[in-house]
Design a protein around this motif. Structure first.
Motif, PDB file in Angstrom:
ATOM      1  N   LEU A 245      37.646  26.465  43.129  1.00 40.94           N
ATOM      2  CA  LEU A 245      38.407  27.200  42.445  1.00 40.94           C
ATOM      3  C   LEU A 245      37.580  27.972  41.413  1.00 40.94           C
ATOM      4  CD1 LEU A 245      41.191  28.489  41.823  1.00 40.94           C
ATOM      5  CD2 LEU A 245      41.711  26.480  40.429  1.00 40.94           C
ATOM      6  N   LEU A 246      37.033  27.375  40.322  1.00 38.49           N
ATOM      7  CA  LEU A 246      36.139  27.612  39.228  1.00 38.49           C
ATOM      8  C   LEU A 246      35.010  28.666  39.879  1.00 38.49           C
ATOM      9  CD1 LEU A 246      35.919  24.391  37.060  1.00 38.49           C
ATOM     10  CD2 LEU A 246      37.249  26.491  36.684  1.00 38.49           C
ATOM     11  N   ASP A 247      34.565  28.194  40.896  1.00 37.13           N
ATOM     12  CA  ASP A 247      33.217  29.286  41.412  1.00 37.13           C
ATOM     13  C   ASP A 247      33.686  30.739  41.673  1.00 37.13           C
ATOM     14  OD1 ASP A 247      30.458  29.175  42.975  1.00 37.13           O
ATOM     15  OD2 ASP A 247      32.202  29.894  44.519  1.00 37.13           O
ATOM     16  N   GLU A 248      34.937  30.722  42.049  1.00 34.42           N
ATOM     17  CA  GLU A 248      35.082  32.340  42.231  1.00 34.42           C
ATOM     18  C   GLU A 248      35.891  33.046  41.235  1.00 34.42           C
ATOM     19  OE1 GLU A 248      37.762  32.690  45.722  1.00 34.42           O
ATOM     20  OE2 GLU A 248      39.258  32.280  44.716  1.00 34.42           O
ATOM     21  N   LEU A 249      36.291  32.444  40.174  1.00 32.53           N
ATOM     22  CA  LEU A 249      37.069  32.985  39.222  1.00 32.53           C
ATOM     23  C   LEU A 249      36.420  33.857  38.455  1.00 32.53           C
ATOM     24  CD1 LEU A 249      39.089  29.845  37.502  1.00 32.53           C
ATOM     25  CD2 LEU A 249      40.071  31.756  38.833  1.00 32.53           C
ATOM     26  N   ASP A 250      35.130  33.944  38.392  1.00 35.67           N
ATOM     27  CA  ASP A 250      34.443  35.026  37.551  1.00 35.67           C
ATOM     28  C   ASP A 250      34.277  36.444  38.265  1.00 35.67           C
ATOM     29  OD1 ASP A 250      34.035  33.146  35.594  1.00 35.67           O
ATOM     30  OD2 ASP A 250      31.703  32.700  36.191  1.00 35.67           O
ATOM     31  N   SER A 251      34.146  36.162  39.922  1.00 35.88           N
ATOM     32  CA  SER A 251      34.072  37.325  40.370  1.00 35.88           C
ATOM     33  C   SER A 251      35.658  38.033  40.494  1.00 35.88           C
ATOM     34  CB  SER A 251      33.792  36.897  41.831  1.00 35.88           C
ATOM     35  OG  SER A 251      32.506  36.298  41.747  1.00 35.88           O
ATOM     36  N   GLU A 252      36.540  37.124  40.527  1.00 35.70           N
ATOM     37  CA  GLU A 252      38.011  37.789  40.539  1.00 35.70           C
ATOM     38  C   GLU A 252      38.264  38.417  39.274  1.00 35.70           C
ATOM     39  OE1 GLU A 252      40.754  34.490  41.518  1.00 35.70           O
ATOM     40  OE2 GLU A 252      42.596  35.606  41.205  1.00 35.70           O
ATOM     41  N   ARG A 253      38.123  37.711  38.119  1.00 33.85           N
ATOM     42  CA  ARG A 253      38.357  38.449  36.815  1.00 33.85           C
ATOM     43  C   ARG A 253      37.447  39.739  36.714  1.00 33.85           C
ATOM     44  NH1 ARG A 253      38.566  32.554  34.309  1.00 33.85           N
ATOM     45  NH2 ARG A 253      40.553  32.033  34.950  1.00 33.85           N
ATOM     46  N   THR A 254      36.241  39.827  37.269  1.00 33.77           N
ATOM     47  CA  THR A 254      35.337  41.078  37.126  1.00 33.77           C
ATOM     48  C   THR A 254      36.120  42.091  38.036  1.00 33.77           C
ATOM     49  OG1 THR A 254      33.504  39.734  36.751  1.00 33.77           O
ATOM     50  CG2 THR A 254      33.220  42.057  37.288  1.00 33.77           C
ATOM     51  N   LEU A 255      36.412  41.701  39.377  1.00 31.26           N
ATOM     52  CA  LEU A 255      37.205  42.863  40.026  1.00 31.26           C
ATOM     53  C   LEU A 255      38.680  43.194  39.423  1.00 31.26           C
ATOM     54  CD1 LEU A 255      36.201  42.160  43.608  1.00 31.26           C
ATOM     55  CD2 LEU A 255      34.982  43.255  41.860  1.00 31.26           C
ATOM     56  N   ALA A 256      39.222  42.416  38.662  1.00 29.66           N
ATOM     57  CA  ALA A 256      40.528  42.582  38.066  1.00 29.66           C
ATOM     58  C   ALA A 256      40.414  43.654  37.125  1.00 29.66           C
ATOM     59  CB  ALA A 256      41.167  41.424  37.624  1.00 29.66           C
ATOM     60  N   ALA A 257      39.086  43.514  36.268  1.00 30.90           N
ATOM     61  CA  ALA A 257      38.764  44.420  35.212  1.00 30.90           C
ATOM     62  C   ALA A 257      38.371  45.584  35.926  1.00 30.90           C
ATOM     63  CB  ALA A 257      37.546  43.843  34.452  1.00 30.90           C
ATOM     64  N   SER A 258      37.690  45.724  37.129  1.00 29.39           N
ATOM     65  CA  SER A 258      37.515  47.002  37.597  1.00 29.39           C
ATOM     66  C   SER A 258      38.503  47.906  38.152  1.00 29.39           C
ATOM     67  CB  SER A 258      36.439  46.770  38.995  1.00 29.39           C
ATOM     68  OG  SER A 258      35.563  45.655  38.892  1.00 29.39           O
ATOM     69  N   SER A 259      39.650  47.143  38.580  1.00 28.64           N
ATOM     70  CA  SER A 259      40.807  47.865  39.178  1.00 28.64           C
ATOM     71  C   SER A 259      41.383  48.438  37.806  1.00 28.64           C
ATOM     72  CB  SER A 259      41.789  46.871  39.619  1.00 28.64           C
ATOM     73  OG  SER A 259      41.291  45.967  40.796  1.00 28.64           O
ATOM     74  N   ALA A 329      35.623  40.940  29.928  1.00 30.91           N
ATOM     75  CA  ALA A 329      35.895  42.199  30.589  1.00 30.91           C
ATOM     76  C   ALA A 329      37.169  42.415  30.982  1.00 30.91           C
ATOM     77  CB  ALA A 329      34.677  42.123  31.710  1.00 30.91           C
ATOM     78  N   LYS A 330      37.820  41.379  31.624  1.00 31.86           N
ATOM     79  CA  LYS A 330      39.106  41.300  32.354  1.00 31.86           C
ATOM     80  C   LYS A 330      40.138  41.467  31.040  1.00 31.86           C
ATOM     81  CE  LYS A 330      43.059  39.417  34.436  1.00 31.86           C
ATOM     82  NZ  LYS A 330      44.268  39.313  33.570  1.00 31.86           N
ATOM     83  N   VAL A 331      40.098  40.579  30.239  1.00 29.39           N
ATOM     84  CA  VAL A 331      41.111  40.941  29.134  1.00 29.39           C
ATOM     85  C   VAL A 331      41.166  42.375  28.754  1.00 29.39           C
ATOM     86  CG1 VAL A 331      41.578  39.951  26.588  1.00 29.39           C
ATOM     87  CG2 VAL A 331      41.207  38.286  28.276  1.00 29.39           C
ATOM     88  N   TYR A 332      39.904  42.820  28.209  1.00 29.02           N
ATOM     89  CA  TYR A 332      39.780  44.154  27.771  1.00 29.02           C
ATOM     90  C   TYR A 332      40.380  45.171  28.456  1.00 29.02           C
ATOM     91  CZ  TYR A 332      38.395  48.031  24.703  1.00 29.02           C
ATOM     92  OH  TYR A 332      38.236  49.111  24.096  1.00 29.02           O
ATOM     93  N   SER A 333      39.642  45.110  29.746  1.00 29.98           N
ATOM     94  CA  SER A 333      39.902  46.247  30.527  1.00 29.98           C
ATOM     95  C   SER A 333      41.530  46.201  31.051  1.00 29.98           C
ATOM     96  CB  SER A 333      39.030  46.036  31.873  1.00 29.98           C
ATOM     97  OG  SER A 333      37.714  45.908  31.713  1.00 29.98           O
TER      98      SER A 333
END
Ligand SMILES: Cc1cc2nc3c(=O)[nH]c(=O)nc-3n(C[C@H](O)[C@H](O)[C@H](O)COP(=O)(O)OP(=O)(O)OC[C@H]3O[C@@H](n4cnc5c(N)ncnc54)[C@H](O)[C@@H]3O)c2cc1C
Length: 419
Positions: A245-259, A329-333
């Protein structure tokens, strides 16, 4: 509407990245945008567009060459999510959750698991999903109750339920987290399984009706003595669940920021176009300082969000620890994504609150003249979502402050209070 607010040539991006962005943007304009009204009004799951993403090779970007990907990295995921969510947030959800259902298999799966599940996800044939959230385990994901018990053959019997699962009712495979050992702390006793909807005991209770993103399917599911072969335990090892779970969270948050950047960009374009066209007091709205300065504030926030997100993607692609920057990035975006939509709606005035003009023959609300103002209510509803998913923005602020105190060799607030 002019679709070129954000220049294709980004100084931070490489020539290849800019070329990729141009190609994706053209595809979005030609094939995704024309479908976006239908997807919203008919609550249509955009499987056909997801399939096209596969055919165009876009899904390969986030997979290593060893499993048939192009290994382009999260920077390319950033481009895809921003460009696509500009037009159609539900398609990004179908893409994201397939990717995040696949990453655990790609990184921790056995060669057999990889061979069985990943080719379909990479070529757009198979939809994936991730199942963590339960009625009593949302932000506190480690309080989950879904339990996998080993039977006499070494296979598993799973009982429990998951809710809010994006793509849940459409998924061909689902990465499911559950407890396999309740005698240890949950982060040690959690495992991840690959589930197929055909498994005996798998039940779709139903899809939720959503405020926005109407083509997105979000599902309540139950597991009633669901039989899962031992071969479907990811990595064939119990207790790996928290690590996976922890392994993928950073990617998940970065793509949420991108959207969220894509949503913010759409909001700015709508606001600028409307402020240019609409006249009051014999002047275009853009000539009033509040209107034009608000558009400036939105542009400032978008640029900041985009740069933070790009930075998070670069850190992930470099294989470095991205937990703090991805959370920032996720929070701000996602905060500014919704703020921009809210401000754009204000600039559109009453029209911004309307879905369109009622058309008796069609029996629905239409936008015959392509007015930008009628689009903002959809963007407003869609951008509201992102501060809740991939870790709420409150939980992420908690993680960020903890890192700040740690970096300064100070006790974190919970250490000080003996939480
Ligand atoms: C459209 C949609 C799609 C989703 N897709 C998926 C999916 O695919 N897979 C999946 O597993 N889950 C998914 N989720 C679930 C999502 O991850 C959860 O909604 C989220 O983790 C929050 O949990 P919750 O809704 O139970 O809120 P709660 O945990 O009940 O929180 C409610 C509020 O309290 C705040 N709060 C909670 N604890 C604290 C604290 N310690 N300090 C400060 N504030 C706190 C939260 O920030 C939030 O504002 C989805 C949700 C939605 C709405």
């Amino acid at each position: 509407m002019s679709e070129n607010y954000y220049p294709l040539e980004n100084v931070l991006s490489s020539e290849e990245e800019n070329k990729f962005r141009k190609e994706v943007r053209e595809w979005v304009l030609n094939e995704v945008l024309p479908e976006s009204d239908r997807i919203e009004h008919e609550k249509l799951f955009p499987r056909h567009l997801f399939k096209k993403m596969g055919e165009r090779g876009y899904l390969k970007a986030l997979f290593p060459k060893s499993v048939g990907g192009t290994e382009l990295g999260i920077k390319y995921g950033f481009i895809l999510c921003e460009e696509i969510s500009w037009a159609c947030r539900p398609l990004v959800a179908a893409f994201d959750c397939t990717i995040f259902g696949s990453i655990p298999i790609m990184r921790f799966g056995t060669p057999e698991q990889i061979k069985k599940y990943l080719p379909g996800a990479i070529n757009g044939d198979k939809i994936g999903a991730i199942g963590m959230t339960e009625p009593n385990a949302g932000s506190d994901v480690f309080s989950m109750k879904t339990y996998a018990k080993k039977d006499s053959n070494g296979d598993y019997i799973i009982n429990g339920e998951k809710r809010f699962i994006t793509n849940g009712s459409q998924a061909d495979f689902l990465t499911l987290w559950c407890l396999t050992d309740t005698n240890v702390k949950p982060h040690l006793g959690m495992s991840a399984f690959i589930i197929e909807p055909s498994f005996q005991g798998f039940e779709i209770v139903g899809d939720f009706e959503l405020m926005g993103c109407h083509g997105l399917k979000n599902t309540y599911m139950r597991f009633n003595n669901m039989k899962v072969p031992k071969e479907n335990l990811i990595g064939l090892k119990e207790g790996l669940g928290a690590k996976i779970l922890l392994d993928e969270l950073d990617s998940e948050r970065t793509l949420a920021a991108s959207s969220a950047c894509g949503g913010a960009r759409r909001a700015i374009e709508i606001a600028a176009k409307h402020a240019n066209e609409r006249k009051q007091f014999k002047k275009a709205l853009k000539s009033f300082e509040w209107v034009s300065f608000t558009i400036a504030d939105m542009a400032i926030r978008l640029e900041a969000a985009r740069n933070l997100t790009y930075q998070a993607a670069c850190v992930i692609d470099a294989g470095k620890d991205a937990s703090k920057i991805a959370a920032i990035a996720k929070v701000y975006s996602t905060d500014i994504g919704f703020e921009c939509a809210n401000l754009a709606l204000q600039i559109c005035g009453g029209l911004g609150y309307m879905k369109g003009e009622y058309n008796k023959d069609a029996g629905s609300y239409l936008n015959p003249n392509g007015s930008p103002a009628y689009v903002i209510e959809r963007v407003f509803r869609a951008t509201r979502l992102s501060s809740i998913t991939a870790g709420t923005n409150q939980i992420l602020r908690y993680l960020i402050q903890r890192e700040v105190f740690k970096e300064m060799n100070l006790k974190t607030p919970e250490e000080s209070q003996n939480w």
